[in-house]
Structure formats: structure tokens, C-alpha cells
Design a protein around this motif. Structure first.
Motif, PDB file in Angstrom:
ATOM      1  N   ASP A 185       0.808  -1.429   0.219  1.00 51.41           N
ATOM      2  CA  ASP A 185       0.155   0.015   0.125  1.00 51.41           C
ATOM      3  C   ASP A 185       0.705   1.323   0.014  1.00 51.41           C
ATOM      4  OD1 ASP A 185      -2.416  -1.352   0.087  1.00 51.41           O
ATOM      5  OD2 ASP A 185      -2.585  -1.533   2.224  1.00 51.41           O
ATOM      6  N   GLU A 186       2.133   1.137   0.377  1.00 56.29           N
ATOM      7  CA  GLU A 186       2.943   2.254   0.436  1.00 56.29           C
ATOM      8  C   GLU A 186       3.755   2.676  -0.780  1.00 56.29           C
ATOM      9  OE1 GLU A 186       3.437  -0.687   1.083  1.00 56.29           O
ATOM     10  OE2 GLU A 186       5.703  -1.264   1.622  1.00 56.29           O
ATOM     11  N   LEU A 187       3.419   1.859  -1.768  1.00 54.76           N
ATOM     12  CA  LEU A 187       4.517   2.093  -2.924  1.00 54.76           C
ATOM     13  C   LEU A 187       3.526   3.218  -3.905  1.00 54.76           C
ATOM     14  CD1 LEU A 187       5.428  -1.503  -3.636  1.00 54.76           C
ATOM     15  CD2 LEU A 187       6.613   0.117  -2.171  1.00 54.76           C
ATOM     16  N   ILE A 223       1.858  -2.504  -9.630  1.00 57.14           N
ATOM     17  CA  ILE A 223       1.800  -2.536  -8.296  1.00 57.14           C
ATOM     18  C   ILE A 223       0.436  -3.052  -7.782  1.00 57.14           C
ATOM     19  CG2 ILE A 223       2.227  -0.960  -5.853  1.00 57.14           C
ATOM     20  CD1 ILE A 223       3.916   0.971  -7.731  1.00 57.14           C
ATOM     21  N   ALA A 224       0.477  -3.987  -6.912  1.00 56.64           N
ATOM     22  CA  ALA A 224      -0.766  -4.265  -6.210  1.00 56.64           C
ATOM     23  C   ALA A 224      -0.693  -3.713  -4.779  1.00 56.64           C
ATOM     24  CB  ALA A 224      -0.933  -5.684  -6.200  1.00 56.64           C
ATOM     25  N   SER A 225      -2.026  -3.332  -4.499  1.00 59.00           N
ATOM     26  CA  SER A 225      -1.993  -2.881  -2.963  1.00 59.00           C
ATOM     27  C   SER A 225      -2.262  -4.260  -2.100  1.00 59.00           C
ATOM     28  CB  SER A 225      -3.301  -1.991  -2.723  1.00 59.00           C
ATOM     29  OG  SER A 225      -4.487  -2.793  -3.506  1.00 59.00           O
ATOM     30  N   ASP A 226      -2.083  -4.145  -0.719  1.00 57.79           N
ATOM     31  CA  ASP A 226      -2.028  -5.203   0.081  1.00 57.79           C
ATOM     32  C   ASP A 226      -3.532  -5.661   0.251  1.00 57.79           C
ATOM     33  OD1 ASP A 226       0.620  -5.139   0.841  1.00 57.79           O
ATOM     34  OD2 ASP A 226       0.308  -3.590   1.910  1.00 57.79           O
ATOM     35  N   ASP A 227      -4.160  -6.168  -0.881  1.00 55.57           N
ATOM     36  CA  ASP A 227      -5.531  -6.410  -0.926  1.00 55.57           C
ATOM     37  C   ASP A 227      -5.592  -7.686  -1.987  1.00 55.57           C
ATOM     38  OD1 ASP A 227      -8.471  -5.742  -1.208  1.00 55.57           O
ATOM     39  OD2 ASP A 227      -7.811  -6.122  -3.217  1.00 55.57           O
ATOM     40  N   ARG A 240       0.065 -16.030 -18.060  1.00 55.76           N
ATOM     41  CA  ARG A 240       0.517 -16.417 -19.275  1.00 55.76           C
ATOM     42  C   ARG A 240       2.207 -16.581 -19.588  1.00 55.76           C
ATOM     43  NH1 ARG A 240       2.320 -13.913 -23.596  1.00 55.76           N
ATOM     44  NH2 ARG A 240       2.490 -11.335 -23.405  1.00 55.76           N
ATOM     45  N   ALA A 241       2.796 -15.661 -18.469  1.00 55.83           N
ATOM     46  CA  ALA A 241       4.400 -15.927 -18.418  1.00 55.83           C
ATOM     47  C   ALA A 241       4.726 -17.273 -18.082  1.00 55.83           C
ATOM     48  CB  ALA A 241       4.756 -14.959 -17.507  1.00 55.83           C
ATOM     49  N   ASP A 242       5.936 -17.305 -18.015  1.00 60.04           N
ATOM     50  CA  ASP A 242       6.609 -18.792 -17.698  1.00 60.04           C
ATOM     51  C   ASP A 242       6.982 -18.682 -16.303  1.00 60.04           C
ATOM     52  OD1 ASP A 242       6.968 -19.888 -20.499  1.00 60.04           O
ATOM     53  OD2 ASP A 242       8.091 -18.015 -21.086  1.00 60.04           O
ATOM     54  N   VAL A 243       7.270 -17.571 -15.845  1.00 58.27           N
ATOM     55  CA  VAL A 243       7.520 -17.408 -14.303  1.00 58.27           C
ATOM     56  C   VAL A 243       6.877 -16.311 -13.758  1.00 58.27           C
ATOM     57  CG1 VAL A 243       9.648 -17.006 -12.744  1.00 58.27           C
ATOM     58  CG2 VAL A 243       9.856 -18.317 -14.681  1.00 58.27           C
ATOM     59  N   ILE A 244       6.744 -16.502 -12.302  1.00 55.33           N
ATOM     60  CA  ILE A 244       5.864 -15.392 -11.579  1.00 55.33           C
ATOM     61  C   ILE A 244       6.817 -14.750 -10.645  1.00 55.33           C
ATOM     62  CG2 ILE A 244       3.810 -14.860 -10.349  1.00 55.33           C
ATOM     63  CD1 ILE A 244       2.686 -15.642 -12.770  1.00 55.33           C
ATOM     64  N   LEU A 245       6.916 -13.449 -10.683  1.00 54.73           N
ATOM     65  CA  LEU A 245       7.939 -13.101  -9.462  1.00 54.73           C
ATOM     66  C   LEU A 245       7.297 -12.027  -8.903  1.00 54.73           C
ATOM     67  CD1 LEU A 245      10.909 -13.948  -9.636  1.00 54.73           C
ATOM     68  CD2 LEU A 245      11.245 -11.848 -10.910  1.00 54.73           C
ATOM     69  N   THR A 246       7.002 -12.129  -7.491  1.00 51.08           N
ATOM     70  CA  THR A 246       6.286 -11.121  -6.548  1.00 51.08           C
ATOM     71  C   THR A 246       7.358 -10.297  -5.898  1.00 51.08           C
ATOM     72  OG1 THR A 246       5.359 -12.374  -4.916  1.00 51.08           O
ATOM     73  CG2 THR A 246       4.108 -12.098  -6.792  1.00 51.08           C
ATOM     74  N   SER A 247       7.117  -9.343  -5.203  1.00 53.84           N
ATOM     75  CA  SER A 247       7.915  -8.702  -4.231  1.00 53.84           C
ATOM     76  C   SER A 247       7.332  -8.085  -3.283  1.00 53.84           C
ATOM     77  CB  SER A 247       9.060  -7.807  -4.626  1.00 53.84           C
ATOM     78  OG  SER A 247       8.449  -6.389  -4.688  1.00 53.84           O
ATOM     79  N   GLY A 248       7.407  -8.310  -2.059  1.00 49.97           N
ATOM     80  CA  GLY A 248       6.669  -7.876  -0.656  1.00 49.97           C
ATOM     81  C   GLY A 248       5.790  -8.709  -0.613  1.00 49.97           C
ATOM     82  N   GLY A 249       5.211  -8.426   0.952  1.00 50.52           N
ATOM     83  CA  GLY A 249       3.996  -9.062   1.306  1.00 50.52           C
ATOM     84  C   GLY A 249       4.068 -10.567   1.701  1.00 50.52           C
ATOM     85  N   VAL A 250       5.383 -11.101   2.051  1.00 48.96           N
ATOM     86  CA  VAL A 250       5.567 -12.520   2.090  1.00 48.96           C
ATOM     87  C   VAL A 250       5.991 -12.746   3.596  1.00 48.96           C
ATOM     88  CG1 VAL A 250       5.486 -13.681  -0.014  1.00 48.96           C
ATOM     89  CG2 VAL A 250       7.827 -12.764   0.845  1.00 48.96           C
ATOM     90  N   SER A 251       5.960 -11.715   4.351  1.00 49.21           N
ATOM     91  CA  SER A 251       6.520 -11.907   5.696  1.00 49.21           C
ATOM     92  C   SER A 251       5.018 -12.253   6.728  1.00 49.21           C
ATOM     93  CB  SER A 251       7.121 -10.694   6.183  1.00 49.21           C
ATOM     94  OG  SER A 251       8.055 -10.995   7.394  1.00 49.21           O
TER      95      SER A 251
END
Ligand code: AMP
Ligand code: MG
Length: 413
Positions: A185-187, A223-227, A240-251
């Protein structure tokens, strides 16, 4: 919590080798060959001259020297691309240029520097031995030889070799599409107004650059919010991509929803939390057979986790056999205090002193601090069970930038 080496192996077990595609040899730069390449003909295809000069029969110029030159009659020319059609007989010579085909009868070239021409008579002032200055048919490559192999990386010399062998197109492994989502949400993004207290989203960009550096293709999911609804919808766009990469929100915070969102989309979790610092809160799993990396949000944690897990995975998908950054041994420039029981990856500068490599921390090692990452040549690998680490101890360093620092010196100064 899983150990870093075990986690890396689990990732590599899950990632598929991509299919092949046929592309132009110049576009193939940096790609991995997905086929063997055999020569269909000899290279060079005929005996030809390595020098500008005169070709003749060696028996005619045996022992020739500046004091006792041998005179031959020039009967024609053999420039590159226009072979002399006739035969070179006794005491005859043909003027030849570099790359010119050696006419039948001739077996030796005398360099132009060792001759003197008067009319159609040439004086030869050197005997460089039989076969001198002749490049023989097939001496570089023989017909039928396998010159390049599946798995070879295509660098400029390979491009040249493919052209020499007559190939305009080659089969290489495909490049993975990597969908990148930042969460929080801060991004704010770069085209949005910045408000103090917010954080500029840098991970979308540093991760895209890391993906490109591997030779893969990034796609931004924004950017996705914390939702969870927002995250679900954006990650769905990335399926549809070959790899998904997310950052944040996994703690483990109240708003760390990414792991749940991914699970709702069918992700099978292979591991969560790695015994490393920085980069502990990392989730890895698969949706179908698609690898999914939930990287931590801290900018340096995200980049260092990418280095340890995503980069080797992408390289494997693209057919690379060597997946890891080079490792070197270096001496510590100072005592290093390891606070947690996890393996520490310490951003460091490398320099040479008296023929020995020295590693020096680049400063603030906070997971959020990017500056020390910018300054780093590599990462010291400091396993917690080997502590304490004192000045002068030999440690292993993962070199991130093999061409850094570039030298300010030309070798010819
Ligand atoms: P999180 O993993 O979501 O708890 O985020 C950890 C820290 O990383 C927080 O201080 C975030 O503001 C920061 N962060 C998360 N995502 C990004 C991003 N895309 N760009 C820059 N900083 C981020
Ligand atoms: Mg967050």
C-alpha cells in the motif's frame, strides 16, 4: 526454515527446460545453442595464400637468399576470389594475394617483401621452406566435424563460426517471460506523485533489470495494494508468463497476503522462509508447472534472493549448464560480526593487495539499504556455524559483477 543450498536445489528441480526456437545468428548472441552444428565442407575450402607474394614450386627456390636470388617468370595473377586457371611449371611463378587460391603445380609462397620484380621476371630472395605461407584446405575445420555443441553459449566468435559454416539461422532455447508484480500500500510508481511517507517502487525496476541481465524477458504487472482481490487479478494477468515473480507481502505481518493469494490461485508451496540474511521471507512454489517466487519486499533482500534462486532457475530454463556466479576466495579486510544463526550474504567490495584478493564490506547491510548493493562487487558467504570471522580469514565471495570494476588502464599504455 530451509537451508539456502537445499532451497536452491528444490527450485532447480522444479524449473523446466524451455523449448527451442529458430532465430537469426546475430539475434542469437548470448543465447544457448539447442543443436549440434556440423561442418558440411572444409574451411578453408581450398589451399590458399596467407600472404601477398608469388607462388611457385619449392624445388625451384631451394637455398635462395639475398646474395643468391632465384629468378622466375611471372605467368599470371591469383587474387582472392579470382583463381588463376592454369598450371605453374618449372621456374615459373604466379603473383598471389592473401586468400588467393594456390594454383596447381605451386606448393610454396614467397612473400612480396622477399622479392624484386622487373618486368615479368621476379627475383626471389628467400627460401622459407616447402609449403611456406600456405593455408591448407580444411586446416581450420574439416567437413563432418562437430564444431559447436548443444549447450554452447553463442558469443561473437560462435556467430562468426556459424556464418563461416553457412548458417543464417540456428536453434536456441527460448527465453522465459517473467511477470513481475510489486505489492504494498505504501508504494508509488514513477509516474505518480510522491508523498512523504510513501515509498517509490524500485523493485519492479531492479528485478526487471536482473531478468534482462540473465537474458530473459520481463513483463510488468505493476503494483498491487495489500489487498487479495487486487493481487489475484494482477497475478492472473501474469499466468501466461513462464515465471511469476512478486515482491513484498510474504512476511508474517498483518498485511502480508501474497502467500495466501498465491495459494488461492493454486500454488503448491515448496518452501517458505530460507535461513539466509538478507532474504529470509521468501516463498517458492508452482502453479501447474510454472515456478512462482514470492520475494521479500526489502529492495536488497529482493535482489539478493533473485541472485540466489531466480537467476539460476532462469538460466537453467534457457539451457545454460553453468548456473552460478563465479566464486572466489578472499581475505577479510576486517572482523565481521554475524548476528543471527542464518547464513549471511554480505555486500562487499573486492580489491587486490600484494597479489591477494581482499573483501571489504560496503557498509550498512540493512535489507532495505540499496547503497551498499550499488557499491558491491560481490557477496561474502558467511555461514553462521563458521563464526567468528576475523580480519585476514579466508572466505568465499560470490562475484556479482565480473567486469567490475572495469580497468581504467589500457593494456597498451
Ligand atoms: P514487505 O516485504 O512487504 O514487508 O516490505 C518490506 C520493506 O520493503 C518495506 O519497507 C517496503 O516498503 C519495502 N518495499 C516493498 N516493496 C517494495 C518495492 N517494490 N520497492 C521498494 N521498496 C519496497
Ligand atoms: Mg508490504
Amino acid at each position: 526454515m530451509i537451508e539456502i543450498g537445499e532451497a536452491q536445489q528444490k527450485v532447480l528441480e522444479e524449473v523446466p527446460l524451455l523449448g527451442r526456437e529458430r532465430i537469426h545468428i546475430v539475434d542469437a548472441l548470448g543465447r544457448v545453442l539447442a543443436q549440434d552444428v556440423e561442418a558440411v565442407r572444409d574451411v578453408p575450402s581450398t589451399d590458399n595464400s596467407a600472404m601477398d607474394g608469388y607462388c611457385c614450386r619449392h624445388e625451384d627456390i631451394v637455398g635462395a637468399g639475398p646474395e643468391n636470388p632465384v629468378t622466375l617468370t611471372v605467368i599470371g595473377d591469383s587474387p582472392a576470389g579470382r583463381p588463376f586457371g592454369g598450371e605453374v611449371g618449372a621456374r615459373e611463378a604466379v603473383r598471389i594475394m592473401t586468400g588467393g587460391v594456390i594454383p596447381s603445380g605451386a606448393d610454396t609462397v614467397v612473400m612480396v617483401e622477399d622479392t624484386r620484380l622487373t618486368g615479368d621476371e621476379v627475383e626471389c630472395m628467400k627460401d622459407a621452406g616447402p609449403g611456406a605461407h600456405i593455408r591448407h584446405r580444411g586446416e581450420d575445420v574439416r567437413a563432418g566435424e562437430t564444431v559447436l555443441q548443444k549447450g554452447d553459449i553463442i558469443r561473437p566468435p560462435e556467430v562468426g563460426m556459424l556464418a563461416t559454416l553457412g548458417h543464417a539461422y540456428v536453434h536456441v532455447y527460448q527465453r522465459p517471460l517473467v511477470a513481475i508484480l510489486s505489492t504494498g500500500d505504501e508504494l508509488v510508481d514513477l509516474d505518480e506523485p510522491f508523498v512523504p511517507g510513501k515509498v517509490i517502487c524500485s523493485n519492479s525496476y531492479s528485478l526487471a533489470a536482473q531478468v534482462l541481465e540473465c537474458g530473459a524477458v520481463p513483463i510488468s504487472l505493476g503494483i498491487a495494494s495489500d489487498d487479495d482481490a487486487d493481487q489475484r487479478s494482477r497475478i492472473t494477468d501474469g499466468l501466461r508468463a513462464d515465471v511469476i515473480l512478486t515482491s513484498g507481502g510474504v512476511s508474517v505481518g498483518k498485511y502480508d497476503l501474497v502467500k495466501d493469494t498465491l495459494s488461492q490461485l493454486g500454488m503448491k508451496v515448496k518452501f517458505w522462509k530460507v535461513a539466509m540474511k538478507p532474504g529470509k521471507p521468501l516463498v517458492f512454489g508452482t502453479i501447474g508447472n510454472k515456478p512462482v517466487f514470492g520475494l521479500p519486499g526489502n529492495p536488497t533482500s529482493a535482489m539478493i534472493s533473485f541472485e540466489q534462486f531466480v537467476r539460476p532457475a532462469l538460466l537453467k530454463m534457457m539451457g545454460h549448464e553453468n548456473l552460478y556466479r563465479p566464486l572466489i576466495e578472499a581475505s577479510l579486510a576486517e572482523d565481521m560480526h554475524i548476528s543471527s544463526g542464518r547464513l549471511h550474504l554480505v555486500r562487499c567490495k573486492l580489491f587486490e593487495r600484494d597479489g591477494e584478493m581482499i573483501a571489504l564490506s560496503t557498509g550498512n547491510q540493512s535489507s532495505g539499504a540499496l547503497r551498499s548493493m550499488v557499491l558491491a562487487d560481490g557477496l561474502m558467504i558467511l555461514p553462521a556455524d563458521k563464526r567468528p570471522f576475523a580480519r585476514g580469514d579466508r572466505v568465499r565471495v560470490q562475484v556479482l559483477h565480473t567486469n567490475s570494476p572495469l580497468s581504467p588502464h589500457s593494456p597498451y599504455e
